[in-house]
Design an enzyme around this catalytic site. Structure first.
Site, mmCIF file in Angstrom:
data_model
loop_
_atom_site.group_PDB
_atom_site.id
_atom_site.type_symbol
_atom_site.label_atom_id
_atom_site.label_comp_id
_atom_site.label_asym_id
_atom_site.label_seq_id
_atom_site.Cartn_x
_atom_site.Cartn_y
_atom_site.Cartn_z
ATOM 1 N N CYS A 119 -1.367 -1.847 -13.932
ATOM 2 C CA CYS A 119 -0.680 -2.739 -12.981
ATOM 3 C C CYS A 119 -0.340 -4.093 -13.589
ATOM 4 O O CYS A 119 0.487 -4.824 -13.047
ATOM 5 C CB CYS A 119 -1.516 -2.916 -11.718
ATOM 6 S SG CYS A 119 -1.891 -1.364 -10.913
ATOM 7 N N HIS A 252 0.528 -9.538 -8.080
ATOM 8 C CA HIS A 252 0.548 -8.077 -8.015
ATOM 9 C C HIS A 252 0.301 -7.662 -6.568
ATOM 10 O O HIS A 252 -0.586 -8.203 -5.901
ATOM 11 C CB HIS A 252 -0.539 -7.506 -8.932
ATOM 12 C CG HIS A 252 -0.725 -6.036 -8.797
ATOM 13 N ND1 HIS A 252 0.334 -5.156 -8.750
ATOM 14 C CD2 HIS A 252 -1.852 -5.284 -8.689
ATOM 15 C CE1 HIS A 252 -0.132 -3.936 -8.617
ATOM 16 N NE2 HIS A 252 -1.457 -3.975 -8.576
ATOM 17 N N ASN A 282 1.480 -0.382 -3.362
ATOM 18 C CA ASN A 282 1.164 -0.821 -4.721
ATOM 19 C C ASN A 282 2.001 0.006 -5.696
ATOM 20 O O ASN A 282 1.773 1.207 -5.842
ATOM 21 C CB ASN A 282 -0.340 -0.621 -4.960
ATOM 22 C CG ASN A 282 -0.783 -1.052 -6.349
ATOM 23 O OD1 ASN A 282 0.041 -1.275 -7.229
ATOM 24 N ND2 ASN A 282 -2.084 -1.152 -6.533
HETATM 25 O O1 UT7 Z 1 -3.486 -1.986 -8.586
HETATM 26 C C1 UT7 Z 1 -4.753 -2.060 -9.136
HETATM 27 C C2 UT7 Z 1 -5.600 -2.865 -8.330
HETATM 28 N N1 UT7 Z 1 -6.117 -2.104 -7.213
HETATM 29 C C3 UT7 Z 1 -6.636 -2.785 -6.206
HETATM 30 O O2 UT7 Z 1 -6.544 -3.982 -6.194
HETATM 31 C C4 UT7 Z 1 -7.382 -2.054 -5.114
HETATM 32 C C5 UT7 Z 1 -8.606 -2.866 -4.743
HETATM 33 N N2 UT7 Z 1 -9.374 -2.296 -3.661
HETATM 34 C C6 UT7 Z 1 -8.939 -2.287 -2.389
HETATM 35 O O3 UT7 Z 1 -7.828 -2.704 -2.115
HETATM 36 C C7 UT7 Z 1 -9.865 -1.814 -1.311
HETATM 37 O O4 UT7 Z 1 -11.167 -1.674 -1.839
HETATM 38 C C8 UT7 Z 1 -9.423 -0.484 -0.651
HETATM 39 C C9 UT7 Z 1 -8.175 -0.710 0.169
HETATM 40 C C10 UT7 Z 1 -9.143 0.564 -1.719
HETATM 41 C C11 UT7 Z 1 -10.512 0.034 0.285
HETATM 42 O O5 UT7 Z 1 -10.818 -0.940 1.254
HETATM 43 P P1 UT7 Z 1 -12.338 -1.291 1.578
HETATM 44 O O6 UT7 Z 1 -12.321 -2.299 2.645
HETATM 45 O O7 UT7 Z 1 -12.990 -1.668 0.272
HETATM 46 O O8 UT7 Z 1 -12.883 0.066 2.158
HETATM 47 P P2 UT7 Z 1 -14.126 0.924 1.666
HETATM 48 O O9 UT7 Z 1 -13.831 1.593 0.379
HETATM 49 O O10 UT7 Z 1 -15.344 0.073 1.779
HETATM 50 O O11 UT7 Z 1 -14.202 2.034 2.798
HETATM 51 C C12 UT7 Z 1 -14.561 1.671 4.136
HETATM 52 C C13 UT7 Z 1 -14.515 2.927 4.975
HETATM 53 C C14 UT7 Z 1 -15.265 4.103 4.372
HETATM 54 O O12 UT7 Z 1 -15.921 4.798 5.418
HETATM 55 P P3 UT7 Z 1 -17.491 4.563 5.708
HETATM 56 O O13 UT7 Z 1 -18.179 4.931 4.424
HETATM 57 O O14 UT7 Z 1 -17.612 3.095 6.031
HETATM 58 O O15 UT7 Z 1 -17.743 5.473 6.843
HETATM 59 C C15 UT7 Z 1 -14.172 4.975 3.811
HETATM 60 O O16 UT7 Z 1 -14.523 6.329 3.772
HETATM 61 O O17 UT7 Z 1 -13.157 3.359 5.137
HETATM 62 C C16 UT7 Z 1 -13.075 4.751 4.833
HETATM 63 N N3 UT7 Z 1 -11.756 5.030 4.317
HETATM 64 C C17 UT7 Z 1 -10.718 5.364 5.092
HETATM 65 N N4 UT7 Z 1 -10.615 5.557 6.423
HETATM 66 C C18 UT7 Z 1 -9.391 5.891 6.912
HETATM 67 C C19 UT7 Z 1 -11.326 4.952 3.034
HETATM 68 N N5 UT7 Z 1 -10.012 5.252 2.972
HETATM 69 C C20 UT7 Z 1 -9.613 5.500 4.239
HETATM 70 C C21 UT7 Z 1 -8.384 5.855 4.814
HETATM 71 N N6 UT7 Z 1 -8.308 6.027 6.138
HETATM 72 N N7 UT7 Z 1 -7.248 6.005 4.084
#
Ligand code: UT7
Length: 325
Positions: A119, A252, A282
Site C-alpha cells: 500500500c 492512504h 482500500n
Molecule cells: O492497507 C494496509 C493497511 N491496512 C489497514 O490499515 C487495516 C488496519 N486494520 C483495520 O482497519 C481494522 O483492524 C479492521 C477494519 C480490519 C477490523 O476492525 P476492528 O475494529 O479491529 O475489528 P476486530 O478485528 O477487532 O473484530 C471485531 C469483531 C470480531 O468479532 P468478535 O470476535 O468481537 O465476536 C470479528 O469477528 O468484528 C468481527 N468481524 C466482522 N463482523 C461483521 C470482523 N469482520 C467482520 C465483518 N462483518 N466483515
C-alpha cells in the site's frame, strides 16, 4: 542550477463495476458469509468499492489513469523518460507491469520498472522518481499506483474481503526550477512481514501455499497509527514546515479511523483531509494517487498549496511525501 521535481498532471481510473456494501453483503450471504453494512461503515468508513472484470489487469487500469495524467500535463506518452508503477498485483510475474504499461502507452525507451511496497507503493515510487529527477537521470516521469486486489481476496474471509477494491492513479512528475516535492521519508521494518501478506509462492509452475491476502487487522491498525504520525512529522521537519503549513492531508485510504487518528495527532481538522475510502475502499498502492486526483479534479487541491501524502502497508512499509502543487 538546482533541479527539483513537480507534479504537472494527475489522473485516475476506477473499473466500472461498483459494489455497494449492500451488494457485497448480499453476494457474501449467498456463500454463507455474514456481514453487515453497519459493521463495515462503523469499523472502516467504507460504503462501496470497484472490482475489475476478470480479463482486466493492473496495466489496463494504469493505462487509463496514465492517459488522463498525461493529458492533464499536456504531454504525449513518448515525452516520458521514466515509468514507475507501484503494484502488488502485477499482470505477470515478469515482465514488470511498468513495461506492459509502457507498451500499451506506445512509449519506447523510457526506463520502466515496478515498485513492490504494497500500500506504500505509490509513495515509494514518487520518492524514487523525485530522487531520479533531482539527480538528473530523468526529466519527465510517469508515476502510477495500480491494483486489482479483488484477485487476491478470500471471499470466505469477512475480516478482509470487505475492505479492498481495484483502481489506479497516476501523476506526471517533471523537472522544475522550483519545488515541487519538498521532502520525502521512506521506511520499512521486515520484522512484521506476517501481519499483512499473501504467503504463497510460485514453484514448478504452480502457486504453492496460500495465494490469498491475510491480515492481522488489529496489529496493522496499531502499527499504522504510530508510523504514519512519525513519517508525517519527519517529512515536515525535513522541509522545515509544521502541520499548520499543510493545506491537504492525503493519506492512504484504508480505514477512516486511522485517518482520523493521524489528523488528530497532527491537530489537522478532518476538513483538511481528502477522504475517498468511503467510495473506493482500500485500493492499496492506487489509493493515494486516486485520492490526489479526486482532490485536484474537484478543485479542492489548488496550485501553490502544500500537500502531505502518506501511506503504510505490508512489509511493513511506510512513508510520506510533502509537496507544493
Ligand atoms: O492497507 C494496509 C493497511 N491496512 C489497514 O490499515 C487495516 C488496519 N486494520 C483495520 O482497519 C481494522 O483492524 C479492521 C477494519 C480490519 C477490523 O476492525 P476492528 O475494529 O479491529 O475489528 P476486530 O478485528 O477487532 O473484530 C471485531 C469483531 C470480531 O468479532 P468478535 O470476535 O468481537 O465476536 C470479528 O469477528 O468484528 C468481527 N468481524 C466482522 N463482523 C461483521 C470482523 N469482520 C467482520 C465483518 N462483518 N466483515
Amino acid at each position: 542550477m538546482k533541479i527539483y521535481s513537480r507534479i504537472t498532471g494527475t489522473g485516475s481510473y476506477l473499473p466500472p463495476r461498483r459494489l455497494s456494501n449492500a451488494d457485497l453483503v448480499k453476494q457474501l450471504a449467498d456463500q454463507g458469509i455474514e456481514t453487515t453494512d453497519e459493521w463495515i461503515v462503523e469499523r472502516t468508513g467504507i460504503r462501496a468499492r470497484h472490482f475489475a472484470d476478470m480479463d482486466v489487469c493492473s496495466s489496463d487500469l494504469a493505462l487509463q489513469a496514465s492517459q488522463r495524467a498525461l493529458q492533464a500535463a499536456g504531454l504525449d506518452a513518448q515525452d516520458i523518460d521514466l515509468i514507475i508503477v507501484g503494484t502488488s498485483t502485477p499482470d505477470m510475474i515478469f515482465p514488470s507491469t511498468a513495461c506492459i504499461l509502457q507498451g500499451k502507452l506506445g512509449n519506447q525507451g523510457a526506463a520502466a520498472f515496478d515498485v513492490q511496497a504494497v500500500c506504500s507503493g505509490f509513495v515509494f515510487a514518487l520518492s524514487i522518481a523525485d530522487a531520479m529527477i533531482r539527480a538528473g537521470t530523468a526529466s519527465k516521469a510517469l508515476v502510477v499506483g495500480a491494483e486489482v486486489f479483488s484477485r487476491i481476496l478470500d471471499f470466505k474471509d469477512r475480516t478482509t474481503c470487505v475492505l479492498f477494491g481495484d483502481g489506479a492513479g497516476a501523476v506526471v512528475l517533471q523537472a522544475s526550477k522550483t519545488p515541487g516535492i519538498l521532502a520525502t521519508d521512506l521506511h520499512a521494518d521486515g520484522r512484521h512481514t506476517k501481519v499483512l501478506c499473501v504467503p504463497g509462492h510460485v514453484s514448478g509452475g504452480q502457486v504453492l501455499g496460500d495465494p490469498l491476502l491475510r491480515m492481522d487487522g488489529q496489529a496493522v491498525f496499531k502499527l499504522a497509527v504510530g508510523v504514519l504520525d512519525e513519517a508525517a512529522r519527519a517529512v515536515l521537519a525535513k522541509a522545515d514546515k509544521t502541520a499548520a503549513d499543510v493545506d491537504w492531508l492525503i493519506p492512504h485510504q484504508a480505514n477512516i479511523r486511522i485517518m482520523q487518528s493521524t489528523a488528530k495527532k497532527l491537530k489537522l481538522p478532518m476538513d483538511k483531509v481528502i477522504v475517498t475510502v468511503d467510495q473506493h475502499g482500500n485500493t492499496s498502492a492506487a489509493s493515494v494517487p486516486l485520492a490526489l486526483d479526486a482532490a485536484v479534479r474537484s478543485g479542492r487541491a489548488l496550485p501553490g498549496q502544500t500537500l502531505l501524502l502518506e501511506a503504510v502497508g505490508g512489509g511493513f512499509t511506510w512513508g510520506a511525501v510533502l509537496l507544493k502543487l
